[in-house]
Design a protein around this motif. Structure first.
Motif: not given
Length: 274
Positions: A197-212
């Motif tokens: 299963d996707c770790r939704d919290e990690d995905l949300a943090r990546i979306r905030s931390a990675v501009p590209n």
């Protein structure tokens, strides 16, 4: 005798209800398949069926030296003729680093006709300077470069800050895309938990931390993972480690032709006169 039409004449709207898919060569929504060792005839059948929806072929792990020469040349030639980038697995370059035969790796990759490579450190420790050198060397040879972030050890997680820094540095060195590791199992690695299963919290943090985000390719071998990433990031998300038999199924999801992503369809407004 009556002639048989060879044209596919479905209504145009049914081919891509999303109205978003690019034709090849694509810059958005690229699909990387993982070839774990099928024969040349099966490979050709795959390209005949779904080559239009494949952007990158990765010959998995360190399998490339194990192929009979005519077979690997045949695979590379068929992929290139269809506008598909073909790369040896990142584990092979890791082995070349460990065995101190990197120049020989590059020489043979070019001689065979590979059009890209993967720079990874899923199994070995690769310091930043050497990682940058490998990216630069490959680019100087005219190869596309796909770097990979993450360890192959079950239970490994993404360090968001380190990941963001790695993405920035890899792209600055010339990497075309940065791959997020998930292995071919898609379970207990990186973005996915032990059930896949996707770790939704990690995905949300990546979306905030990675501009590209458009320069990331997510390994997502399982259908529910593909659905989760398409829903979260849109049909133009780059996806990798796709099983060869699932290419058309994935493409149907990208276009809104499967119930999981039916909402992607762009339905025209129709006024009915009563």
């Amino acid at each position: 005798m009556p002639t048989v039409s060879l044209r596919n004449e479905w209504p145009e709207a049914l081919a891509d209800p999303s109205g978003r898919r690019q034709a090849k060569p694509r810059t958005k929504g690229r699909t990387m398949i993982l070839d774990k060792g099928v024969g040349l005839h099966a490979f050709e059948d795959l390209l005949d069926l779904s080559g239009e929806y494949i952007d990158i072929v990765k010959l998995g792990f360190g399998t490339s030296p194990l192929y009979p020469l005519p077979v690997i040349r045949g695979k590379i030639d068929r992929a290139v003729r269809r506008g598909i980038t073909i790369v040896p697995g990142g584990t092979l370059l890791e082995a070349a680093v460990r065995l101190d035969v990197v120049p020989g790796f590059f020489r043979q990759a070019l001689e065979l006709g590979f059009t890209g490579i993967e720079v990874s450190d899923g199994t070995i420790q690769l310091d930043r300077n050497l990682r940058s050198e490998l990216i630069g060397e490959a680019k100087s040879l005219g190869l596309q470069v796909f770097t990979e972030y993450g360890k192959k050890l079950f239970g490994s997680r993404i360090d968001i800050d380190d990941f963001a820094a790695t993405v920035q540095q890899d792209l600055a060195c010339g990497a075309d895309l940065v791959i997020v590791e998930a292995r071919e199992s898609g379970k207990g690695i990186g973005l996915f938990d032990e059930r896949g299963d996707c770790r939704d919290e990690d995905l949300a943090r990546i979306r905030s931390a990675v501009p590209n985000l458009g320069r990331l390719l997510w390994e997502a071998p399982l259908k529910d993972q593909q659905v989760a990433l398409i829903r979260a990031l849109g049909p133009d998300v780059h996806l990798g480690n796709i099983p060869m038999q699932d290419v058309i199924a994935l493409e149907s999801m990208r276009r809104g032709l499967r119930s999981d992503t039916f909402s992607l369809q762009r339905v025209p407004h129709i006024d009915y006169m009563i």
